[in-house]
Design an enzyme around this catalytic site. Structure first.
Site, mmCIF file in Angstrom:
data_model
loop_
_atom_site.group_PDB
_atom_site.id
_atom_site.type_symbol
_atom_site.label_atom_id
_atom_site.label_comp_id
_atom_site.label_asym_id
_atom_site.label_seq_id
_atom_site.Cartn_x
_atom_site.Cartn_y
_atom_site.Cartn_z
ATOM 1 N N GLY A 16 0.585 -1.128 -0.131
ATOM 2 C CA GLY A 16 0.090 0.199 -0.159
ATOM 3 C C GLY A 16 1.488 0.805 0.000
ATOM 4 O O GLY A 16 1.057 1.873 0.701
ATOM 5 N N ILE B 277 -1.285 6.727 4.386
ATOM 6 C CA ILE B 277 -0.485 5.865 5.368
ATOM 7 C C ILE B 277 0.990 5.233 4.989
ATOM 8 O O ILE B 277 2.126 5.265 4.927
ATOM 9 C CB ILE B 277 -1.706 4.972 6.633
ATOM 10 C CG1 ILE B 277 -2.786 6.251 6.460
ATOM 11 C CG2 ILE B 277 -0.048 4.553 7.211
ATOM 12 C CD1 ILE B 277 -3.746 5.544 7.575
ATOM 13 N N LEU C 111 -0.113 -2.123 -6.277
ATOM 14 C CA LEU C 111 -1.643 -2.517 -6.853
ATOM 15 C C LEU C 111 -1.329 -1.599 -7.852
ATOM 16 O O LEU C 111 -1.037 -2.265 -9.179
ATOM 17 C CB LEU C 111 -2.616 -2.695 -6.552
ATOM 18 C CG LEU C 111 -4.016 -3.290 -7.587
ATOM 19 C CD1 LEU C 111 -3.291 -4.448 -7.696
ATOM 20 C CD2 LEU C 111 -5.468 -3.257 -6.753
ATOM 21 N N ASP D 73 -0.298 -7.315 -6.240
ATOM 22 C CA ASP D 73 -2.078 -7.417 -5.718
ATOM 23 C C ASP D 73 -1.593 -8.148 -4.503
ATOM 24 O O ASP D 73 -1.790 -9.551 -4.162
ATOM 25 C CB ASP D 73 -2.650 -7.928 -5.810
ATOM 26 C CG ASP D 73 -3.966 -8.286 -6.132
ATOM 27 O OD1 ASP D 73 -4.654 -8.028 -4.721
ATOM 28 O OD2 ASP D 73 -5.157 -8.649 -7.023
ATOM 29 N N TYR E 170 -15.457 -4.263 6.711
ATOM 30 C CA TYR E 170 -14.265 -4.353 7.259
ATOM 31 C C TYR E 170 -13.618 -4.287 8.236
ATOM 32 O O TYR E 170 -12.840 -4.631 9.028
ATOM 33 C CB TYR E 170 -13.854 -2.611 6.168
ATOM 34 C CG TYR E 170 -12.995 -1.889 6.283
ATOM 35 C CD1 TYR E 170 -11.356 -1.892 5.847
ATOM 36 C CD2 TYR E 170 -13.077 -1.115 7.680
ATOM 37 C CE1 TYR E 170 -10.481 -0.979 6.695
ATOM 38 C CE2 TYR E 170 -11.892 -0.278 7.983
ATOM 39 C CZ TYR E 170 -11.034 -0.252 6.565
ATOM 40 O OH TYR E 170 -9.652 -0.014 7.120
HETATM 41 N N1 LIG Z 1 -7.213 6.372 6.334
HETATM 42 C C1 LIG Z 1 -8.443 6.037 7.124
HETATM 43 O O1 LIG Z 1 -9.353 6.704 7.682
HETATM 44 C C2 LIG Z 1 -7.937 5.030 7.883
HETATM 45 C C3 LIG Z 1 -8.282 4.047 8.429
HETATM 46 C C4 LIG Z 1 -8.273 2.832 9.829
HETATM 47 C C5 LIG Z 1 -7.575 1.923 8.803
HETATM 48 N N2 LIG Z 1 -6.632 2.718 7.498
HETATM 49 C C6 LIG Z 1 -5.757 1.199 6.751
HETATM 50 O O2 LIG Z 1 -4.607 1.647 7.026
HETATM 51 C C7 LIG Z 1 -3.962 1.447 5.890
HETATM 52 C C8 LIG Z 1 -3.769 2.502 4.833
HETATM 53 O O3 LIG Z 1 -5.085 2.716 4.340
HETATM 54 P P1 LIG Z 1 -4.736 4.734 3.697
HETATM 55 O O4 LIG Z 1 -5.495 5.814 3.996
HETATM 56 O O5 LIG Z 1 -3.582 5.316 3.175
HETATM 57 O O6 LIG Z 1 -6.039 4.125 1.636
HETATM 58 P P2 LIG Z 1 -5.666 4.679 1.001
HETATM 59 O O7 LIG Z 1 -6.418 4.420 0.147
HETATM 60 O O8 LIG Z 1 -4.622 6.198 0.691
HETATM 61 O O9 LIG Z 1 -4.173 4.182 0.426
HETATM 62 C C9 LIG Z 1 -4.029 2.182 0.053
HETATM 63 C C10 LIG Z 1 -3.327 1.940 -1.072
HETATM 64 O O10 LIG Z 1 -3.226 0.181 -0.949
HETATM 65 C C11 LIG Z 1 -3.179 -0.188 -2.077
HETATM 66 N N3 LIG Z 1 -3.765 -1.002 -2.585
HETATM 67 C C12 LIG Z 1 -5.694 -1.599 -2.748
HETATM 68 N N4 LIG Z 1 -5.636 -3.076 -2.571
HETATM 69 C C13 LIG Z 1 -4.504 -3.523 -3.485
HETATM 70 C C14 LIG Z 1 -4.395 -4.716 -3.262
HETATM 71 N N5 LIG Z 1 -5.282 -5.738 -3.483
HETATM 72 N N6 LIG Z 1 -2.078 -5.039 -3.402
HETATM 73 C C15 LIG Z 1 -1.742 -4.192 -3.176
HETATM 74 N N7 LIG Z 1 -1.804 -2.922 -2.727
HETATM 75 C C16 LIG Z 1 -3.531 -2.323 -2.923
HETATM 76 C C17 LIG Z 1 -3.500 1.241 -3.364
HETATM 77 O O11 LIG Z 1 -3.349 1.048 -4.818
HETATM 78 C C18 LIG Z 1 -3.076 2.830 -2.342
HETATM 79 O O12 LIG Z 1 -2.302 2.689 -3.055
HETATM 80 C C19 LIG Z 1 -5.157 0.543 4.627
HETATM 81 O O13 LIG Z 1 -5.130 -0.472 5.593
HETATM 82 C C20 LIG Z 1 -6.525 1.119 5.964
HETATM 83 O O14 LIG Z 1 -7.364 0.126 5.754
HETATM 84 C C21 LIG Z 1 -7.192 3.809 7.076
#
Ligand SMILES: NC(=O)c1ccc[n+]([C@@H]2O[C@H](COP(=O)([O-])OP(=O)(O)OC[C@H]3O[C@@H](n4cnc5c(N)ncnc54)[C@H](O)[C@@H]3O)[C@@H](O)[C@H]2O)c1
Length: 245
Positions: free
Chosen positions: A12, A17, A37, A59, A151
């Site tokens: 990711g 994050i 991905l 992925d 989720y």
């Molecule tokens: N943003 C929030 O408020 C929040 C809150 C709680 C938990 N989280 C968790 O923090 C982590 C990061 O979230 P974020 O907000 O930075 O999300 P984001 O959407 O900004 O980034 C997620 C990244 O994961 C990649 N991704 C998605 N599916 C994928 C796959 N199958 N294989 C490889 N890469 C893949 C996407 O391309 C993207 O670059 C996640 O696990 C999310 O569930 C986020």
């Protein structure tokens, strides 16, 4: 862990994050594989610090793709001693609207993703005799979240997976910890329902969203020498929104 250069794999890493974690690990001198991905997004992350970061595609929901990543990392970078599972995905909606296809996608990315990554990378880490795993779960997995039932279930699974792996991996000097972000200002959060976003932001005692760098900091801590005796722990980074016991 500081005697030789750390090698970290972050999923990711192309956004939010995961990107902030990748940049923070690189800034302290680690060699980091930015896996995503979206290869273009990962390349954009790597372009910030090309001396320390290399982009690769994966992925996490696809075990064969995860195995291919492991081979590419082994051939081009080396054996990682740090694994950060930050890839995640969700769309908020009422549970009663969820299709089987949606449920399977949420579980495949958010739960089976970390399972596949740990399963693929742990054998080499155990052979090397130590390491750090940090899984990004969510406060949804600790206290629940309306509109995010599946989720939340997957993230609760990540927490239980992390604690169980922490027990199994202790004999190999591998720590496994979880960071649970609260609402954080990333594309994933911004894609959620407007009402839910506003309500969550209002409910945070700090009255603002987390910045991705504020979530990255404790991940870097768990992946450091300073956290050598900490394993199986779950840390919320939520501006006080949740204070789970
Ligand atoms: N943003 C929030 O408020 C929040 C809150 C709680 C938990 N989280 C968790 O923090 C982590 C990061 O979230 P974020 O907000 O930075 O999300 P984001 O959407 O900004 O980034 C997620 C990244 O994961 C990649 N991704 C998605 N599916 C994928 C796959 N199958 N294989 C490889 N890469 C893949 C996407 O391309 C993207 O670059 C996640 O696990 C999310 O569930 C986020």
């Amino acid at each position: 862990m500081t005697e030789q250069q750390n090698i970290a794999v972050v999923t990711g890493a192309g956004s939010g994050i995961g990107k902030a974690i990748t940049l923070a690990l690189a800034a302290r001198g680690d060699r980091v594989v930015a896996a995503d991905l979206d290869l273009e997004a990962a390349k954009n992350t790597a372009a910030v610090d090309p001396d320390h970061i290399v982009a690769m595609q994966v992925d996490v929901a696809d075990r064969a793709a995860v195995d291919a990543l492991r081979e590419q990392v082994a051939n081009e970078v080396g054996t990682p001693n740090i694994l950060v599972n930050a890839a995640g995905w969700d769309r908020t909606d009422q549970f009663l609207n969820a299709t089987t296809e949606f449920a399977e996608k949420v579980v495949a990315i958010n739960y089976l993703g970390p399972v596949h990554m740990c399963s693929a990378f742990l054998p080499a880490m155990t052979e090397a005799g130590g390491g750090r795993i940090v899984n990004l779960a969510s406060d949804a997995g600790r206290v629940g979240s309306a509109g995010e039932s599946i989720y939340a279930g997957a993230k609760g699974g990540v927490i239980a997976l992390s604690k169980s792996l922490a027990r199994e991996m202790a004999r190999h000097q591998i720590t496994v910890n979880c960071v649970c972000p609260g609402p954080t200002d990333t594309p994933l959060f911004q894609a959620q329902d407007e009402k839910l976003k506003a309500a969550l932001t209002r409910a945070i005692p700090f009255r603002r969203l987390a910045q991705p760098e504020e979530v990255a900091a404790p991940v870097v801590f768990f992946a450091s020498d300073a956290a050598s005796f900490i394993t199986g722990q779950v840390l919320s980074v939520s501006g006080g929104l949740t204070m789970a016991g």
